[in-house]
Write a protein that holds these residues in place. Structure first.
Motif, PDB file in Angstrom:
ATOM      1  N   ALA B 474       9.206   7.769  -0.695  1.00  0.00           N
ATOM      2  CA  ALA B 474       8.413   6.560  -0.878  1.00  0.00           C
ATOM      3  C   ALA B 474       7.641   6.228   0.390  1.00  0.00           C
ATOM      4  O   ALA B 474       6.448   5.919   0.347  1.00  0.00           O
ATOM      5  CB  ALA B 474       9.325   5.398  -1.252  1.00  0.00           C
ATOM      6  N   LEU B 475       8.317   6.360   1.537  1.00  0.00           N
ATOM      7  CA  LEU B 475       7.667   6.058   2.810  1.00  0.00           C
ATOM      8  C   LEU B 475       6.453   6.967   3.015  1.00  0.00           C
ATOM      9  O   LEU B 475       5.359   6.509   3.370  1.00  0.00           O
ATOM     10  CB  LEU B 475       8.671   6.249   3.949  1.00  0.00           C
ATOM     11  CG  LEU B 475       8.092   6.032   5.346  1.00  0.00           C
ATOM     12  CD1 LEU B 475       7.805   4.565   5.575  1.00  0.00           C
ATOM     13  CD2 LEU B 475       9.041   6.549   6.420  1.00  0.00           C
ATOM     14  N   LEU B 476       6.636   8.262   2.747  1.00  0.00           N
ATOM     15  CA  LEU B 476       5.543   9.222   2.950  1.00  0.00           C
ATOM     16  C   LEU B 476       4.356   8.882   2.050  1.00  0.00           C
ATOM     17  O   LEU B 476       3.199   8.927   2.475  1.00  0.00           O
ATOM     18  CB  LEU B 476       6.034  10.644   2.674  1.00  0.00           C
ATOM     19  CG  LEU B 476       7.058  11.183   3.680  1.00  0.00           C
ATOM     20  CD1 LEU B 476       7.716  12.452   3.152  1.00  0.00           C
ATOM     21  CD2 LEU B 476       6.400  11.454   5.019  1.00  0.00           C
ATOM     22  N   LEU B 477       4.665   8.529   0.786  1.00  0.00           N
ATOM     23  CA  LEU B 477       3.582   8.202  -0.144  1.00  0.00           C
ATOM     24  C   LEU B 477       2.877   6.914   0.266  1.00  0.00           C
ATOM     25  O   LEU B 477       1.650   6.812   0.151  1.00  0.00           O
ATOM     26  CB  LEU B 477       4.126   8.076  -1.566  1.00  0.00           C
ATOM     27  CG  LEU B 477       4.516   9.397  -2.231  1.00  0.00           C
ATOM     28  CD1 LEU B 477       5.090   9.143  -3.613  1.00  0.00           C
ATOM     29  CD2 LEU B 477       3.324  10.330  -2.317  1.00  0.00           C
ATOM     30  N   VAL B 478       3.658   5.949   0.757  1.00  0.00           N
ATOM     31  CA  VAL B 478       3.045   4.692   1.194  1.00  0.00           C
ATOM     32  C   VAL B 478       2.111   4.953   2.370  1.00  0.00           C
ATOM     33  O   VAL B 478       0.991   4.433   2.430  1.00  0.00           O
ATOM     34  CB  VAL B 478       4.140   3.658   1.572  1.00  0.00           C
ATOM     35  CG1 VAL B 478       3.538   2.501   2.354  1.00  0.00           C
ATOM     36  CG2 VAL B 478       4.827   3.151   0.321  1.00  0.00           C
ATOM     37  N   ILE B 479       2.554   5.806   3.302  1.00  0.00           N
ATOM     38  CA  ILE B 479       1.680   6.132   4.437  1.00  0.00           C
ATOM     39  C   ILE B 479       0.390   6.776   3.935  1.00  0.00           C
ATOM     40  O   ILE B 479      -0.711   6.424   4.361  1.00  0.00           O
ATOM     41  CB  ILE B 479       2.391   7.074   5.429  1.00  0.00           C
ATOM     42  CG1 ILE B 479       3.636   6.399   6.009  1.00  0.00           C
ATOM     43  CG2 ILE B 479       1.456   7.464   6.572  1.00  0.00           C
ATOM     44  CD1 ILE B 479       4.464   7.307   6.899  1.00  0.00           C
ATOM     45  N   ALA B 480       0.535   7.717   2.985  1.00  0.00           N
ATOM     46  CA  ALA B 480      -0.652   8.387   2.450  1.00  0.00           C
ATOM     47  C   ALA B 480      -1.595   7.387   1.797  1.00  0.00           C
ATOM     48  O   ALA B 480      -2.806   7.398   2.039  1.00  0.00           O
ATOM     49  CB  ALA B 480      -0.240   9.465   1.445  1.00  0.00           C
ATOM     50  N   MET B 481      -1.034   6.482   0.978  1.00  0.00           N
ATOM     51  CA  MET B 481      -1.865   5.489   0.303  1.00  0.00           C
ATOM     52  C   MET B 481      -2.570   4.592   1.307  1.00  0.00           C
ATOM     53  O   MET B 481      -3.759   4.309   1.187  1.00  0.00           O
ATOM     54  CB  MET B 481      -0.979   4.612  -0.605  1.00  0.00           C
ATOM     55  CG  MET B 481      -0.770   5.131  -2.017  1.00  0.00           C
ATOM     56  SD  MET B 481      -2.282   5.662  -2.781  1.00  0.00           S
ATOM     57  CE  MET B 481      -2.977   4.067  -3.222  1.00  0.00           C
ATOM     58  N   SER B 482      -1.805   4.149   2.323  1.00  0.00           N
ATOM     59  CA  SER B 482      -2.418   3.206   3.257  1.00  0.00           C
ATOM     60  C   SER B 482      -3.491   3.895   4.091  1.00  0.00           C
ATOM     61  O   SER B 482      -4.448   3.259   4.519  1.00  0.00           O
ATOM     62  CB  SER B 482      -1.361   2.538   4.131  1.00  0.00           C
ATOM     63  OG  SER B 482      -0.421   3.466   4.561  1.00  0.00           O
ATOM     64  N   MET B 483      -3.347   5.207   4.292  1.00  0.00           N
ATOM     65  CA  MET B 483      -4.408   5.927   5.009  1.00  0.00           C
ATOM     66  C   MET B 483      -5.708   5.857   4.227  1.00  0.00           C
ATOM     67  O   MET B 483      -6.778   5.613   4.782  1.00  0.00           O
ATOM     68  CB  MET B 483      -4.015   7.393   5.186  1.00  0.00           C
ATOM     69  CG  MET B 483      -3.182   7.661   6.417  1.00  0.00           C
ATOM     70  SD  MET B 483      -2.654   9.376   6.410  1.00  0.00           S
ATOM     71  CE  MET B 483      -3.284   9.892   7.981  1.00  0.00           C
ATOM     72  N   ILE B 484      -5.609   6.078   2.912  1.00  0.00           N
ATOM     73  CA  ILE B 484      -6.815   6.029   2.078  1.00  0.00           C
ATOM     74  C   ILE B 484      -7.400   4.626   2.093  1.00  0.00           C
ATOM     75  O   ILE B 484      -8.597   4.432   2.315  1.00  0.00           O
ATOM     76  CB  ILE B 484      -6.493   6.435   0.623  1.00  0.00           C
ATOM     77  CG1 ILE B 484      -6.091   7.902   0.577  1.00  0.00           C
ATOM     78  CG2 ILE B 484      -7.689   6.182  -0.273  1.00  0.00           C
ATOM     79  CD1 ILE B 484      -5.899   8.424  -0.811  1.00  0.00           C
ATOM     80  N   LEU B 485      -6.524   3.622   1.880  1.00  0.00           N
ATOM     81  CA  LEU B 485      -7.010   2.245   1.841  1.00  0.00           C
ATOM     82  C   LEU B 485      -7.636   1.862   3.172  1.00  0.00           C
ATOM     83  O   LEU B 485      -8.664   1.198   3.219  1.00  0.00           O
ATOM     84  CB  LEU B 485      -5.856   1.295   1.503  1.00  0.00           C
ATOM     85  CG  LEU B 485      -5.315   1.465   0.082  1.00  0.00           C
ATOM     86  CD1 LEU B 485      -4.136   0.539  -0.161  1.00  0.00           C
ATOM     87  CD2 LEU B 485      -6.421   1.205  -0.934  1.00  0.00           C
ATOM     88  N   PHE B 486      -7.016   2.321   4.258  1.00  0.00           N
ATOM     89  CA  PHE B 486      -7.498   1.971   5.586  1.00  0.00           C
ATOM     90  C   PHE B 486      -8.938   2.453   5.797  1.00  0.00           C
ATOM     91  O   PHE B 486      -9.791   1.698   6.246  1.00  0.00           O
ATOM     92  CB  PHE B 486      -6.571   2.586   6.636  1.00  0.00           C
ATOM     93  CG  PHE B 486      -6.910   2.202   8.038  1.00  0.00           C
ATOM     94  CD1 PHE B 486      -6.716   0.904   8.475  1.00  0.00           C
ATOM     95  CD2 PHE B 486      -7.416   3.131   8.927  1.00  0.00           C
ATOM     96  CE1 PHE B 486      -7.017   0.537   9.763  1.00  0.00           C
ATOM     97  CE2 PHE B 486      -7.723   2.777  10.227  1.00  0.00           C
ATOM     98  CZ  PHE B 486      -7.523   1.462  10.642  1.00  0.00           C
TER      99      PHE B 486
END
Lengths: 174, 503
Positions: B474-486
């Motif tokens: 979950a942590l890895l996916l959240v980081i990936a998502m936030s990278m895109i959003l960022f």
């Protein structure tokens, strides 16, 4: 390829009133089209393979999902290319036909000729033909370069690394 | 003192006569292709892959690694002397380095680049040796779900930090994943997308893709450009040694660049280009002497910082590749491909299963860096001569070596034809401004990703929530998502485009 009608049923209705059908970025528009075609193509192909259940995913599971994702991304890129203004329409620009056709066709000729003519004939042919891709092509230079490259390749690949490449044409025996 | 023992083992391997020879060969080739504009490390590594298959894995990877970081040194030479970046990451070096050359300080600029790179290379090697085991330890605790999420993060990171359109880059990754599906399914044995062609049962050759898109494709792009007149500073290169004051300016810049590069190199997709750009903007902001030469007019810090950064990043980008089996850029993707073909499964087990390879490769990087300083400083004259070789002699040579390489992959002319097809595809993508590197990353990771996804679903009995309920995943996916959003935040996305505007 026929130009798709942007005003089809699922057109971008949410755009403001003054939205035009002009393509604002040629490159993005055609990238979008390409990705849609490839995505649906892969997804379509995946229908031939078993999906399995989610608990036991079959060979069609992953490619079908990916194909849909690709098509969706393509659609987004396409819609964006109609909406956002980029510098001067972002045209695709001229195509370097001479290098493109020369390099690709000399590769194809090499692929056909290597097995029947052997390295000593097919390789100089490849080097010479591909040299024609440049506007600065000169006959004599290209011939000398081709001979040197053939010698060098033989020294490295056949003599040095001992790779098994057919050397002589078929009529001279193996 | 595990680290010392491990490095001892590594240096033992790296200092064997055979491996010294291959490290040397690698850095010479790397410098060569770095110096020659129009031939990058991706194309070169792809070109050499078929030939290195005759070697053992350790010397083969030492050779390929040497090409990669050697190219960073060579690229700066071209950037300084003719204002043409021999390598994408030396674009920044050209800004101040070329101006230094125009003011008769070409020698100092070259020495600054080489010394900063050497320093960064040494630090980078230590960082790799220190951090790789830690990450390996972590990776061993990963199950299939965590691995899948890690690969998602790796791929997303690679495209977020690269230049160009984010959407198109993600689409290219997905296309790469799909091309990786053209193979016999490992679980059921079904042949997918083979179109009835027997050669496709084992999948498309990644060498054919790399050579088509990076080798032949780049030739066509280069030939399509109009020939420009180049001004070569060959006579001005003397007075190599920087003055005391130069050293005073350059050392802090090199230190900052090294730190930045080491950090950014580990990130997926970070790599050398981003590092040198960031280091340059950092140097511009850093406090300086009053009487310093302004940036863009030959400031020595504008050479030292970015050069240190890109070389440090070149070293540390080996960390994700070696420990997780996840390539952060296209060259590393090719190296992962090479490992697979040589029978080494990339991933955390490389360190324990092949310690000779793992530590030997790391130690060879330091050895290679030392060789590079020697190659680049006293022998600079030879490389300058090479700059005068016209492209019309060079590109047929690339075509010839690539074609022979394609044939010898499987001793089958099929690979030559598929190389041709990917040449056309590469040119189409170039015309549509779609970058080919993400496609290659997706292609390499595709099969691994599918296997982990299917195993994860099998273990969870088809429950997709496993990717969220496992905290690590979950942590890895959240980081990936936030990278895109960022990067989608408008102000950031504008900055991102500006940062690569010189590309």
């Amino acid at each position: 390829m026929a130009k798709p009608e942007p005003s089809s049923t699922n057109g971008p209705r949410s755009f403001r009133k003054h939205w035009t059908l002009r393509i604002k970025s040629q490159r993005d528009f055609w990238s979008g089209v390409l990705f849609i075609v490839l995505g649906t193509g892969f997804a379509w192909g995946a229908l031939d393979y078993s999906f399995g259940a989610a608990a036991m995913p079959g060979p069609g599971y992953f490619p079908f999902g990916l194909g849909l994702i690709l098509a969706f991304l393509g659609l987004t890129i396409l819609l964006k290319s109609l909406a956002a203004e980029v510098n001067a329409g972002d045209p695709i620009g001229g195509i370097a036909w001479r290098p493109l056709l020369t390099i690709v066709s000399s590769l194809a000729i090499f692929g056909v000729s290597l097995s029947c003519l052997g390295l000593f004939l097919a390789l100089p042919l490849l080097a010479f033909l591909s040299a024609m891709a440049s506007e600065e092509f000169r006959w004599r230079e290209a011939v000398v370069n081709a001979c040197l490259l053939t010698l060098g390749s033989w020294a490295i690949f056949v003599w040095g690394l001992g790779l098994l490449i057919p050397l002589k044409p078929w009529f001279l025996g193996p | 003192m595990d680290l010392l023992a491990n490095l001892g083992l590594g240096f033992g391997v790296a200092f064997s006569a055979q491996n010294l020879l291959y490290a040397f060969l690698g850095v010479v080739l790397g410098t060569l292709i770095g110096v020659l504009p129009g031939l990058g490390p991706v194309a070169t590594v792809a070109m050499l892959l078929p030939s290195v298959y005759v070697l053992d894995a350790t010397p083969a990877l030492i050779l390929l690694a040497g090409i990669y970081y050697g190219a960073q040194y060579g690229g700066s030479t071209t950037a300084i002397l003719i204002n043409v970046p021999g390598e994408a990451s030396s674009v920044v070096t050209a800004m101040d380095g070329y101006q230094m050359a125009r003011k008769g300080r070409a020698g100092v600029a070259l020495a600054t680049a080489a010394l900063s790179s050497f320093f960064a290379g040494c630090v980078g090697t230590i960082v790799v040796a220190a951090f790789a085991p830690v990450l390996t330890e972590l990776a061993f605790r990963f199950g299939p779900a965590e691995y899948f999420s890690l690969m998602v993060l790796g791929l997303i990171g690679a495209v977020v930090l690269a230049s160009g359109s984010l959407l198109k880059a993600i689409a290219m990754v997905v296309l790469g994943l799909l091309l990786g599906q053209v193979t016999t399914d490992v679980i059921t044995g079904v042949q997918r997308y083979s179109l009835g062609i027997a050669e496709l049962y084992d999948g498309i050759s990644f060498v054919a893709i790399a050579m088509g898109m990076f080798g032949f494709g780049e030739i066509i792009v280069n030939l399509g450009r109009t020939v420009e007149q180049r001004e070569v500073f060959t006579r001005n290169v003397k007075g190599l040694w920087p003055s005391r004051r130069d050293f005073k300016d350059m050392i802090p810049a090199a230190l900052r660049g090294t730190m930045l590069g080491s950090l950014l190199g580990i990130l997926p997709g970070g790599g050398t280009l981003l590092s040198s750009f960031t280091a340059y903007s950092l140097e511009k902001k850093a406090r300086s002497r009053q009487d310093e030469v302004p940036f863009g007019q030959g400031n020595i810090r504008g050479v030292a910082g970015p050069e240190a950064a890109n070389n440090a990043a070149a070293q540390t980008s080996f960390i994700p590749m070696l420990t997780l089996g996840i390539p952060p850029n296209a060259v590393m993707a090719l190296m992962v491909g090479a490992m697979i073909i040589m029978g080494i499964q990339p991933g955390p087990q490389v360190m324990t299963a092949n310690p000779q390879l793992f530590w030997g490769l790391i130690a060879s990087m330091w050895v290679g860096n030392l060789m590079l300083v020697i190659l680049n400083l006293p022998l600079i004259g030879i490389w300058i001569k090479l700059l005068t070789v016209p492209y019309r002699f060079l590109f047929p040579a690339i075509v010839v070596f690539c074609s022979v390489g394609l044939y010898t992959l499987n001793y089958n002319t099929f690979d030559i034809f598929s190389g041709g097809i990917f040449t056309i595809a590469g040119y189409v993508f170039h015309k549509l401004s779609c970058e080919p590197a993400p496609l290659l990353l997706g292609f390499i990771l595709g099969p691994m990703m599918e296997e982990n996804l299917r195993r994860a679903l099998l273990l969870s009995r088809g429950d997709w929530s496993v990717f969220i309920t496992s905290p690590m995943s979950a942590l890895l996916l959240v980081i990936a998502m936030s990278m895109i959003l960022f990067v989608m935040i408008p102000s950031i996305s504008r900055k991102r485009q500006e940062a690569f505007v010189d590309d």
